[in-house]
Design an enzyme around this catalytic site. Sequence first.
Site, PDB file in Angstrom:
ATOM      1  N   PRO A  77      25.825 -47.894  44.329  1.00 19.77           N
ATOM      2  CG  PRO A  77      25.595 -48.734  45.782  1.00 19.77           C
ATOM      3  CD  PRO A  77      25.141 -48.005  45.015  1.00 19.77           C
ATOM      4  CD  GLU A  78      27.619 -46.274  38.538  1.00 18.30           C
ATOM      5  OE1 GLU A  78      28.251 -46.282  37.140  1.00 18.30           O
ATOM      6  OE2 GLU A  78      26.632 -45.494  38.713  1.00 18.30           O
ATOM      7  CE  LYS A 115      27.259 -52.623  39.013  1.00 22.40           C
ATOM      8  NZ  LYS A 115      25.815 -51.848  38.851  1.00 22.40           N
ATOM      9  CB  CYS A 139      26.979 -28.053  22.090  1.00 22.54           C
ATOM     10  SG  CYS A 139      25.817 -28.981  22.095  1.00 22.54           S
TER      11      CYS A 139
HETATM   12 ZN   LIG Z   1      26.353 -31.569  23.398  1.00 20.45          ZN
END
Ligand SMILES: [Zn+2]
Length: 275
Positions: free
Chosen positions: A2-3, A55, A250
Amino acid sequence: MPEGDSIFRAARTLQRALAGRTVTRFESVFPRLTRVDDDAPIRGRTVERVEARGKHLLIWFSGDLVLRTHMRMHGSWHIYRPGERWMRPHSDMRIVVETGGMHAVAFNVPEAEFATAAALVRLQALRDLGPDLLGEQFAPADAVNRIAARAELDIADALLDQSALAGIGNVFKSEILFAGRINPFRKVRDIAGSDIERLVAIAVKFLRANVAPGAPGGIATYSARRTTGRNDPGARLWVYGRGGRPCRRCGTPVSRMKQGPHARPTYWCERCQPR
Ligand SMILES: [Zn+2]
């Protein structure tokens, strides 16, 4: 896990299901809750409102009584209709609040207490909370100042510090830093104020997107959280849980390392988030 977003969604769902209704049954495995219930029964009280603060989840009952629960790592609240099968074993049940039409069940909630409104105001755990990312009165400048004041912390640990700003957990921590292209191990004192402002803005964006009406995930589901804007289960997050797999920007393998006083895993891309 849980956040802030999942607690917010849980509170909203409980609010819709319970607010204005009369409690027909209360049950808990916690003696400290049942003792209060014995002295001043919850049954017969009205659920006035349900709200999230950081929370913490607060259920306000008529007669000046508030049930505060904190989910920590594994707690959750579910809503069921009478007779509906629970999605968790009965042994995980900690609290049941029943109204005529709905059963709210807390599973594996490690922290729960009843308080009066006045006691709640004095409660250190709530007083210490920084500005709530999902609160209606969220003040970004205050949050930025509180983070900047934690100069000696790694930025990742500062983002987790609920007294700096409330709502970020371990998943969002890594996601916010990736989106902001900031290395998680940089000290706060080495990060420009404008970059901290940017991180706070990203945090607001990510958390609000995850509580928007129609946002993925129900009350019982924490896994559907997303930051990439994509629905495909394999593509919802930028770096969290993706150690060794190619960075979505990337292609560099995503790094993973335990960080901070609680040794929570951090995920980042060395190339997109150089030290
Ligand atoms: Zn990256």
